[in-house]
Scaffold this active site. Structure first.
Site, PDB file in Angstrom:
ATOM      1  N   ARG A 164       0.835  -1.207   0.000  1.00 14.95           N
ATOM      2  CA  ARG A 164       0.000   0.000   0.000  1.00 14.95           C
ATOM      3  C   ARG A 164       0.869   1.255   0.000  1.00 14.95           C
ATOM      4  NH1 ARG A 164      -3.151  -3.580   3.724  1.00 14.95           N
ATOM      5  NH2 ARG A 164      -1.321  -3.276   5.039  1.00 14.95           N
ATOM      6  N   ARG A 186       8.029 -10.490  -2.361  1.00 16.75           N
ATOM      7  CA  ARG A 186       7.846 -11.934  -2.551  1.00 16.75           C
ATOM      8  C   ARG A 186       7.113 -12.240  -3.854  1.00 16.75           C
ATOM      9  NH1 ARG A 186       5.311 -12.832   3.242  1.00 16.75           N
ATOM     10  NH2 ARG A 186       4.311 -10.965   2.426  1.00 16.75           N
ATOM     11  N   ARG A 245      10.594  -0.155   9.038  1.00 18.67           N
ATOM     12  CA  ARG A 245      10.956  -0.372  10.434  1.00 18.67           C
ATOM     13  C   ARG A 245      12.484  -0.357  10.528  1.00 18.67           C
ATOM     14  NH1 ARG A 245       6.553   0.905  11.662  1.00 18.67           N
ATOM     15  NH2 ARG A 245       4.971  -0.289  12.768  1.00 18.67           N
ATOM     16  N   GLU A 274      14.224   3.131  19.066  1.00 19.33           N
ATOM     17  CA  GLU A 274      13.501   4.400  18.985  1.00 19.33           C
ATOM     18  C   GLU A 274      13.129   4.804  20.403  1.00 19.33           C
ATOM     19  OE1 GLU A 274      10.256   4.026  16.211  1.00 19.33           O
ATOM     20  OE2 GLU A 274      11.616   3.761  14.529  1.00 19.33           O
ATOM     21  N   HIS A 293      10.266   8.916  13.449  1.00 20.72           N
ATOM     22  CA  HIS A 293       9.133   8.036  13.147  1.00 20.72           C
ATOM     23  C   HIS A 293       7.819   8.833  13.048  1.00 20.72           C
ATOM     24  CE1 HIS A 293       7.588   3.627  13.619  1.00 20.72           C
ATOM     25  NE2 HIS A 293       6.813   4.326  12.798  1.00 20.72           N
TER      26      HIS A 293
HETATM   27  P1  NDP Z   1       1.582  -3.757   3.032  1.00 16.35           P
HETATM   28  O1  NDP Z   1       1.290  -5.055   3.689  1.00 16.35           O
HETATM   29  O2  NDP Z   1       0.617  -3.210   2.055  1.00 16.35           O
HETATM   30  O3  NDP Z   1       2.997  -3.836   2.313  1.00 16.35           O
HETATM   31  C1  NDP Z   1       4.051  -4.550   2.862  1.00 16.35           C
HETATM   32  C2  NDP Z   1       4.979  -4.904   1.748  1.00 16.35           C
HETATM   33  O4  NDP Z   1       6.094  -5.610   2.325  1.00 16.35           O
HETATM   34  C3  NDP Z   1       4.364  -5.823   0.699  1.00 16.35           C
HETATM   35  O5  NDP Z   1       4.465  -5.212  -0.546  1.00 16.35           O
HETATM   36  C4  NDP Z   1       5.233  -7.055   0.743  1.00 16.35           C
HETATM   37  O6  NDP Z   1       5.508  -7.509  -0.554  1.00 16.35           O
HETATM   38  C5  NDP Z   1       6.513  -6.517   1.355  1.00 16.35           C
HETATM   39  N1  NDP Z   1       7.303  -7.611   1.878  1.00 16.35           N
HETATM   40  C6  NDP Z   1       6.958  -8.560   2.767  1.00 16.35           C
HETATM   41  N2  NDP Z   1       7.946  -9.450   2.908  1.00 16.35           N
HETATM   42  C7  NDP Z   1       8.932  -9.038   2.070  1.00 16.35           C
HETATM   43  C8  NDP Z   1      10.206  -9.524   1.753  1.00 16.35           C
HETATM   44  N3  NDP Z   1      10.675 -10.655   2.310  1.00 16.35           N
HETATM   45  N4  NDP Z   1      10.962  -8.837   0.869  1.00 16.35           N
HETATM   46  C9  NDP Z   1      10.494  -7.702   0.300  1.00 16.35           C
HETATM   47  N5  NDP Z   1       9.273  -7.202   0.551  1.00 16.35           N
HETATM   48  C10 NDP Z   1       8.513  -7.865   1.420  1.00 16.35           C
HETATM   49  O7  NDP Z   1       1.828  -2.735   4.228  1.00 16.35           O
HETATM   50  P2  NDP Z   1       1.853  -1.139   4.180  1.00 16.35           P
HETATM   51  O8  NDP Z   1       2.381  -0.690   2.885  1.00 16.35           O
HETATM   52  O9  NDP Z   1       0.548  -0.617   4.628  1.00 16.35           O
HETATM   53  O10 NDP Z   1       2.918  -0.844   5.347  1.00 16.35           O
HETATM   54  C11 NDP Z   1       4.237  -1.293   5.209  1.00 16.35           C
HETATM   55  C12 NDP Z   1       5.032  -1.040   6.461  1.00 16.35           C
HETATM   56  O11 NDP Z   1       5.323   0.335   6.592  1.00 16.35           O
HETATM   57  C13 NDP Z   1       4.339  -1.385   7.772  1.00 16.35           C
HETATM   58  O12 NDP Z   1       4.436  -2.768   8.047  1.00 16.35           O
HETATM   59  C14 NDP Z   1       5.081  -0.554   8.781  1.00 16.35           C
HETATM   60  O13 NDP Z   1       6.177  -1.290   9.273  1.00 16.35           O
HETATM   61  C15 NDP Z   1       5.621   0.612   7.960  1.00 16.35           C
HETATM   62  N6  NDP Z   1       4.978   1.883   8.296  1.00 16.35           N
HETATM   63  C16 NDP Z   1       5.769   2.906   8.741  1.00 16.35           C
HETATM   64  C17 NDP Z   1       5.219   4.129   9.020  1.00 16.35           C
HETATM   65  C18 NDP Z   1       6.059   5.251   9.499  1.00 16.35           C
HETATM   66  O14 NDP Z   1       5.564   6.087  10.245  1.00 16.35           O
HETATM   67  N7  NDP Z   1       7.320   5.343   9.097  1.00 16.35           N
HETATM   68  C19 NDP Z   1       3.781   4.388   8.867  1.00 16.35           C
HETATM   69  C20 NDP Z   1       3.044   3.243   8.407  1.00 16.35           C
HETATM   70  C21 NDP Z   1       3.645   2.045   8.120  1.00 16.35           C
HETATM   71  P3  NDP Z   1       5.055  -8.981  -0.970  1.00 16.35           P
HETATM   72  O15 NDP Z   1       3.586  -9.027  -0.781  1.00 16.35           O
HETATM   73  O16 NDP Z   1       5.495  -9.144  -2.364  1.00 16.35           O
HETATM   74  O17 NDP Z   1       5.793  -9.873  -0.065  1.00 16.35           O
HETATM   75  C1  DGY Z   2       2.491   2.158  11.684  1.00 16.65           C
HETATM   76  O1  DGY Z   2       1.274   2.429  11.682  1.00 16.65           O
HETATM   77  O2  DGY Z   2       2.922   1.008  11.606  1.00 16.65           O
HETATM   78  C2  DGY Z   2       3.457   3.304  11.751  1.00 16.65           C
HETATM   79  O3  DGY Z   2       4.743   2.936  11.959  1.00 16.65           O
HETATM   80  C3  DGY Z   2       3.029   4.465  12.553  1.00 16.65           C
HETATM   81  O4  DGY Z   2       1.874   5.012  12.019  1.00 16.65           O
END
Ligand code: NDP
Ligand code: DGY
Length: 328
Positions: A164, A186, A245, A274, A293
């Site tokens: 996303r 993946r 992360r 953090e 963050h």
């Molecule tokens: P999604 O589940 O939509 O996306 C996660 C992505 O991670 C997928 O595209 C998946 O790809 C990929 N992924 C999983 N395993 C692997 C792997 N082994 N190698 C490469 N890619 C991989 O989650 P969101 O996009 O909604 O959120 C992603 C992350 O962003 C959250 O889990 C959170 O940790 C972080 N985040 C950070 C924020 C901040 O404040 N900095 C705010 C919000 C989120 P595939 O399906 O192909 O495996």
């Molecule tokens: C999350 O939601 O996972 C972020 O890291 C903070 O919004």
């Protein structure tokens, strides 16, 4: 929901935006106790507060493991985290106990993608250094190569995890004139076509990208993914950005890559730990921009996250649909 007099007990691990609190109080059927602070709940207070709870509303800074679940006891039906990331929760232990989990996908995608683009630009175009030079008198005149950085036009961008947020980042970067958009993960994604995304092996992404953006979730496979071998394959002129992360990155290896000229610069919205201690070596580097963050930190997004977390909690307590239930 149980009748008044037998209110369900809910523990909330922090002050959260009022939108969520209003929803819980309007439901009128749970007895809420809360760690009434803007700081994380100390572990001992978490273990105490959760005792006998039917519902737990937590944040990403709360480690929800077997100890917490045991302290809660058999009443616990639902854990609602005000985050999309769920790496702070021991899902295997939660599943064993038949507890449902709510989280907050989608509602923070735009805010996080926007912040990631801001961080990428700030890092690549050296904005914090520039601001500092204006303040400290380092700005002598317009100088041809002073504070030069790297631009997106004509570049290759690699997104690790085109989920996303990764997709929303790609959509925002393409209008800057990006020539190629590579992604790894993946599985190949149908939605990648919208940004002409090329699904490539990680090694190809790392060696061919001018900008690498990490937006995958933290899993055992992605933990430490960006290490010495990873950085050694990057171009010397490439910029690395992480808003997923902190634990996806080996920070010692990143420090070496930044100080040896192996890579040009890094922008991090997430670190380990953090907060990052103020004497951390990464903070001494001009070519490393570290944010605390704040990916999802807009007033409106945090309010919506709080409301969604409250609705998820109520659904779990009532045994009805949760607007965003994690399937695991
Ligand atoms: P999604 O589940 O939509 O996306 C996660 C992505 O991670 C997928 O595209 C998946 O790809 C990929 N992924 C999983 N395993 C692997 C792997 N082994 N190698 C490469 N890619 C991989 O989650 P969101 O996009 O909604 O959120 C992603 C992350 O962003 C959250 O889990 C959170 O940790 C972080 N985040 C950070 C924020 C901040 O404040 N900095 C705010 C919000 C989120 P595939 O399906 O192909 O495996
Ligand atoms: C999350 O939601 O996972 C972020 O890291 C903070 O919004």
């Amino acid at each position: 929901m149980q009748a008044v007099g037998k209110l369900m007990k809910v523990f909330i691990t922090r002050r959260v935006p009022p939108e969520g609190m209003k929803i819980l109080s309007a439901a009128g059927a749970c007895e809420v106790s809360q760690w009434d602070s803007d700081e994380p709940v100390p572990r001992t207070e978490l273990l105490k507060g959760v005792q006998g709870a039917h519902g737990l509303l937590c944040l990403l800074s709360d480690k929800i493991d077997a100890e917490v679940l045991d302290a809660a006891g058999p009443n616990l039906k639902v854990i609602s985290t005000m985050s999309v990331g769920f790496d702070h929760m021991a899902l295997d232990e939660i599943k064993k106990r038949g507890i449902r989990v709510g989280y907050t996908p989608d509602v923070l995608t735009d805010a996080t993608a926007e912040l990631t683009v801001a961080l990428l630009l700030a890092t690549a175009r050296r904005l914090p250094e520039g601001v500092e030079e204006v303040k400290n008198g380092g700005w002598s005149s317009w100088t041809p190569l002073w504070l030069c950085g790297y631009g997106l036009s004509g570049s290759t961008v690699g997104v690790i995890g085109l989920g996303r947020i990764g997709m929303a980042i790609a959509q925002r970067l393409m209008p800057f004139g990006v020539k190629r958009l590579l992604y790894s993960g993946r599985t190949a994604k149908a939605h990648a076509a919208e940004v002409n995304g090329e699904f490539v092996p990680l090694d190809t992404l790392v060696s061919e990208s001018d900008f690498i953006v990490v937006s995958c979730s933290l899993t055992p496979e992605t933990q430490g993914l960006c290490d010495k071998a990873f950085f050694s394959k990057m171009k010397n002129t490439a910029v690395f950005v992480n808003s997923s992360r902190g634990a996806v990155v080996n920070q010692e290896d990143l420090y070496q890559a930044l100080t040896s000229g192996q890579i040009a610069a890094a922008g991090l919205d997430v670190t380990t730990p953090e907060p990052l201690p103020t004497d951390h070596p990464l903070l001494t580097l001009k070519n490393c921009v570290v944010l605390p963050h704040i990916g999802s930190a807009t007033y409106s997004t945090r309010g919506i996250m709080s409301a969604l977390a409250a609705r998820n909690l109520l659904g779990g307590l009532q045994g009805t649909d949760m607007p965003s239930e994690l399937t695991f």
